[in-house]
Motif scaffolding. Structure first.
Motif, PDB file in Angstrom:
ATOM      1  N   ASP A  27       0.835  -1.199   0.000  1.00  0.00           N
ATOM      2  CA  ASP A  27       0.000   0.000   0.000  1.00  0.00           C
ATOM      3  C   ASP A  27       0.872   1.253   0.000  1.00  0.00           C
ATOM      4  O   ASP A  27       0.632   2.187  -0.765  1.00  0.00           O
ATOM      5  N   LEU A  28       1.876   1.242   0.847  1.00  0.00           N
ATOM      6  CA  LEU A  28       2.804   2.371   0.927  1.00  0.00           C
ATOM      7  C   LEU A  28       3.517   2.572  -0.405  1.00  0.00           C
ATOM      8  O   LEU A  28       3.623   3.695  -0.908  1.00  0.00           O
ATOM      9  N   PHE A  29       3.978   1.497  -1.001  1.00  0.00           N
ATOM     10  CA  PHE A  29       4.677   1.578  -2.277  1.00  0.00           C
ATOM     11  C   PHE A  29       3.764   2.152  -3.371  1.00  0.00           C
ATOM     12  O   PHE A  29       4.159   3.056  -4.110  1.00  0.00           O
ATOM     13  N   CYS A  30       2.542   1.646  -3.474  1.00  0.00           N
ATOM     14  CA  CYS A  30       1.618   2.119  -4.510  1.00  0.00           C
ATOM     15  C   CYS A  30       1.263   3.588  -4.321  1.00  0.00           C
ATOM     16  O   CYS A  30       1.199   4.345  -5.299  1.00  0.00           O
ATOM     17  N   LEU A  31       1.050   4.013  -3.093  1.00  0.00           N
ATOM     18  CA  LEU A  31       0.746   5.420  -2.855  1.00  0.00           C
ATOM     19  C   LEU A  31       1.952   6.288  -3.195  1.00  0.00           C
ATOM     20  O   LEU A  31       1.816   7.330  -3.846  1.00  0.00           O
ATOM     21  N   ALA A  32       3.129   5.853  -2.797  1.00  0.00           N
ATOM     22  CA  ALA A  32       4.353   6.605  -3.115  1.00  0.00           C
ATOM     23  C   ALA A  32       4.574   6.680  -4.623  1.00  0.00           C
ATOM     24  O   ALA A  32       4.966   7.731  -5.152  1.00  0.00           O
ATOM     25  N   LYS A  33       4.314   5.583  -5.337  1.00  0.00           N
ATOM     26  CA  LYS A  33       4.450   5.590  -6.802  1.00  0.00           C
ATOM     27  C   LYS A  33       3.491   6.592  -7.429  1.00  0.00           C
ATOM     28  O   LYS A  33       3.849   7.316  -8.354  1.00  0.00           O
ATOM     29  N   ASN A  34       2.256   6.639  -6.939  1.00  0.00           N
ATOM     30  CA  ASN A  34       1.298   7.574  -7.496  1.00  0.00           C
ATOM     31  C   ASN A  34       1.730   9.015  -7.230  1.00  0.00           C
ATOM     32  O   ASN A  34       1.667   9.859  -8.112  1.00  0.00           O
ATOM     33  N   ILE A  35       2.183   9.283  -6.033  1.00  0.00           N
ATOM     34  CA  ILE A  35       2.679  10.622  -5.711  1.00  0.00           C
ATOM     35  C   ILE A  35       3.868  10.966  -6.600  1.00  0.00           C
ATOM     36  O   ILE A  35       3.933  12.053  -7.175  1.00  0.00           O
ATOM     37  N   PHE A  36       4.793  10.033  -6.726  1.00  0.00           N
ATOM     38  CA  PHE A  36       6.003  10.256  -7.519  1.00  0.00           C
ATOM     39  C   PHE A  36       5.670  10.596  -8.970  1.00  0.00           C
ATOM     40  O   PHE A  36       6.160  11.578  -9.521  1.00  0.00           O
ATOM     41  N   HIS A  37       4.822   9.791  -9.580  1.00  0.00           N
ATOM     42  CA  HIS A  37       4.519   9.994 -11.005  1.00  0.00           C
ATOM     43  C   HIS A  37       3.560  11.153 -11.246  1.00  0.00           C
ATOM     44  O   HIS A  37       3.633  11.804 -12.291  1.00  0.00           O
ATOM     45  N   GLU A  38       2.667  11.409 -10.312  1.00  0.00           N
ATOM     46  CA  GLU A  38       1.674  12.462 -10.507  1.00  0.00           C
ATOM     47  C   GLU A  38       2.154  13.824 -10.004  1.00  0.00           C
ATOM     48  O   GLU A  38       1.743  14.854 -10.545  1.00  0.00           O
ATOM     49  N   ALA A  39       2.976  13.835  -8.954  1.00  0.00           N
ATOM     50  CA  ALA A  39       3.349  15.121  -8.341  1.00  0.00           C
ATOM     51  C   ALA A  39       4.790  15.142  -7.844  1.00  0.00           C
ATOM     52  O   ALA A  39       5.118  15.908  -6.944  1.00  0.00           O
ATOM     53  N   GLY A  40       5.632  14.307  -8.426  1.00  0.00           N
ATOM     54  CA  GLY A  40       7.012  14.196  -7.951  1.00  0.00           C
ATOM     55  C   GLY A  40       7.799  15.489  -7.970  1.00  0.00           C
ATOM     56  O   GLY A  40       8.657  15.714  -7.129  1.00  0.00           O
ATOM     57  N   ILE A  41       7.484  16.370  -8.924  1.00  0.00           N
ATOM     58  CA  ILE A  41       8.215  17.635  -9.003  1.00  0.00           C
ATOM     59  C   ILE A  41       7.409  18.798  -8.418  1.00  0.00           C
ATOM     60  O   ILE A  41       7.848  19.943  -8.449  1.00  0.00           O
TER      61      ILE A  41
ATOM     62  N   THR B 213      -6.107  10.121  -3.684  1.00  0.00           N
ATOM     63  CA  THR B 213      -6.003   8.666  -3.813  1.00  0.00           C
ATOM     64  C   THR B 213      -6.740   7.980  -2.662  1.00  0.00           C
ATOM     65  O   THR B 213      -7.539   7.052  -2.879  1.00  0.00           O
ATOM     66  N   LEU B 214      -6.510   8.430  -1.436  1.00  0.00           N
ATOM     67  CA  LEU B 214      -7.169   7.814  -0.277  1.00  0.00           C
ATOM     68  C   LEU B 214      -8.660   8.123  -0.246  1.00  0.00           C
ATOM     69  O   LEU B 214      -9.454   7.282   0.196  1.00  0.00           O
ATOM     70  N   ASN B 215      -9.057   9.303  -0.724  1.00  0.00           N
ATOM     71  CA  ASN B 215     -10.494   9.604  -0.828  1.00  0.00           C
ATOM     72  C   ASN B 215     -11.184   8.603  -1.748  1.00  0.00           C
ATOM     73  O   ASN B 215     -12.314   8.186  -1.493  1.00  0.00           O
ATOM     74  N   ARG B 216     -10.509   8.223  -2.809  1.00  0.00           N
ATOM     75  CA  ARG B 216     -11.087   7.231  -3.726  1.00  0.00           C
ATOM     76  C   ARG B 216     -11.190   5.865  -3.059  1.00  0.00           C
ATOM     77  O   ARG B 216     -12.172   5.147  -3.255  1.00  0.00           O
TER      78      ARG B 216
ATOM     79  N   VAL C  39      -6.838   1.146  -6.598  1.00  0.00           N
ATOM     80  CA  VAL C  39      -7.232   2.487  -7.037  1.00  0.00           C
ATOM     81  C   VAL C  39      -6.163   3.071  -7.951  1.00  0.00           C
ATOM     82  O   VAL C  39      -6.460   3.596  -9.024  1.00  0.00           O
ATOM     83  N   VAL C  40      -4.919   2.979  -7.531  1.00  0.00           N
ATOM     84  CA  VAL C  40      -3.817   3.564  -8.300  1.00  0.00           C
ATOM     85  C   VAL C  40      -3.681   2.907  -9.667  1.00  0.00           C
ATOM     86  O   VAL C  40      -3.442   3.586 -10.674  1.00  0.00           O
ATOM     87  N   LEU C  41      -3.845   1.601  -9.726  1.00  0.00           N
ATOM     88  CA  LEU C  41      -3.636   0.873 -10.977  1.00  0.00           C
ATOM     89  C   LEU C  41      -4.913   0.675 -11.786  1.00  0.00           C
ATOM     90  O   LEU C  41      -4.884   0.037 -12.839  1.00  0.00           O
ATOM     91  N   GLN C  42      -6.017   1.244 -11.313  1.00  0.00           N
ATOM     92  CA  GLN C  42      -7.274   1.130 -12.058  1.00  0.00           C
ATOM     93  C   GLN C  42      -7.104   1.765 -13.435  1.00  0.00           C
ATOM     94  O   GLN C  42      -6.533   2.842 -13.582  1.00  0.00           O
ATOM     95  N   ARG C  43      -7.612   1.082 -14.416  1.00  0.00           N
ATOM     96  CA  ARG C  43      -7.422   1.497 -15.807  1.00  0.00           C
ATOM     97  C   ARG C  43      -7.937   2.914 -16.081  1.00  0.00           C
ATOM     98  O   ARG C  43      -9.032   3.281 -15.660  1.00  0.00           O
ATOM     99  N   TYR C  44      -7.142   3.682 -16.753  1.00  0.00           N
ATOM    100  CA  TYR C  44      -7.473   5.038 -17.223  1.00  0.00           C
ATOM    101  C   TYR C  44      -7.737   6.053 -16.108  1.00  0.00           C
ATOM    102  O   TYR C  44      -8.412   7.042 -16.325  1.00  0.00           O
TER     103      TYR C  44
ATOM    104  N   PHE D 132      -5.011   7.113 -13.661  1.00  0.00           N
ATOM    105  CA  PHE D 132      -3.775   7.880 -13.550  1.00  0.00           C
ATOM    106  C   PHE D 132      -2.925   7.528 -14.767  1.00  0.00           C
ATOM    107  O   PHE D 132      -2.624   6.352 -14.993  1.00  0.00           O
ATOM    108  N   SER D 133      -2.544   8.537 -15.523  1.00  0.00           N
ATOM    109  CA  SER D 133      -1.932   8.283 -16.831  1.00  0.00           C
ATOM    110  C   SER D 133      -0.676   7.421 -16.750  1.00  0.00           C
ATOM    111  O   SER D 133      -0.468   6.554 -17.594  1.00  0.00           O
ATOM    112  N   TRP D 134       0.150   7.618 -15.758  1.00  0.00           N
ATOM    113  CA  TRP D 134       1.380   6.830 -15.665  1.00  0.00           C
ATOM    114  C   TRP D 134       1.075   5.341 -15.505  1.00  0.00           C
ATOM    115  O   TRP D 134       1.827   4.495 -15.995  1.00  0.00           O
ATOM    116  N   ALA D 135      -0.013   5.010 -14.843  1.00  0.00           N
ATOM    117  CA  ALA D 135      -0.348   3.609 -14.562  1.00  0.00           C
ATOM    118  C   ALA D 135      -0.840   2.869 -15.793  1.00  0.00           C
ATOM    119  O   ALA D 135      -0.938   1.640 -15.775  1.00  0.00           O
TER     120      ALA D 135
END
Length: 175
Positions: A53-67, A80-83, A96-101, A103-106
């Motif tokens: 869970d921690l890894f998936c949330l961190a990946k979503n943050i990294f790809h969606e808002a890393g900069i 993500t957690l609201n979803r 949630v993070v890997l659900q199709r279409y 989050f674009s990175w996923a």
């Protein structure tokens, strides 16, 4: 001599354990049967999350808002957690993070399980852990489940109410 037997009922609901005790009827006629009412106790337990869970949330943050600034990272984590909490979406962070279409990175399966490196990853991981540990929550984003970068104009945004813009992301709700 009075013999009292108890049955206990345990239920886990939304991070809470509900414990209720009630007397069981006595089958032995030589003992008096007494009803004892014990009010249910609600015990808060620490909500635990898995490493995945921690890894998936961190990946979503990294790809969606890393900069993005940290507030942007926290906002993406909160959406993500609201979803996850909404029955319309899957009930786990990774689903949630890997659900199709969503989050674009996923949409690129090759990115799903690779571990990024660098300071943006380290910070994204720290933010994810902080959010899952309950240390940070952004007031006003409690019902926000959608966002997009400010340089794109998705059709769905026209049907939503814009709540705020944080960094390069616009955040929306249905209300």
């Amino acid at each position: 001599m009075i013999r009292i037997m108890f049955n206990a009922c345990l239920a886990v609901m939304g991070g809470l354990i509900l414990i209720s005790a009630f007397s069981a009827p006595s089958t032995d006629k030589s003992y008096a049967s007494h009803k004892i009412d014990i009010p249910a106790k609600i015990i808060e337990i620490e909500v635990l999350y898995s490493d995945i869970d921690l890894f998936c949330l961190a990946k979503n943050i990294f790809h969606e808002a890393g900069i993005e600034p940290d507030i942007g990272k926290y906002a993406v984590a909160q959406v993500t957690l609201n979803r996850v909490r909404n029955p319309k979406y899957p009930n786990s962070i990774c689903k949630v993070v890997l659900q199709r279409y969503q989050f674009s990175w996923a949409n690129q399966k090759s990115k799903h399980w690779t571990r990024p490196k660098g300071t943006n990853w380290d910070r994204s991981y720290t933010v994810a852990k902080s959010v899952l540990d309950g240390e940070h929550w952004i007031t006003g984003l409690d019902h926000v489940q959608y966002y997009h970068a400010d340089y794109v104009y998705p059709k769905w945004a026209k049907e939503m109410t814009e709540v705020t813009q944080i960094g390069r992301h616009k955040f929306y709700t249905h209300y």
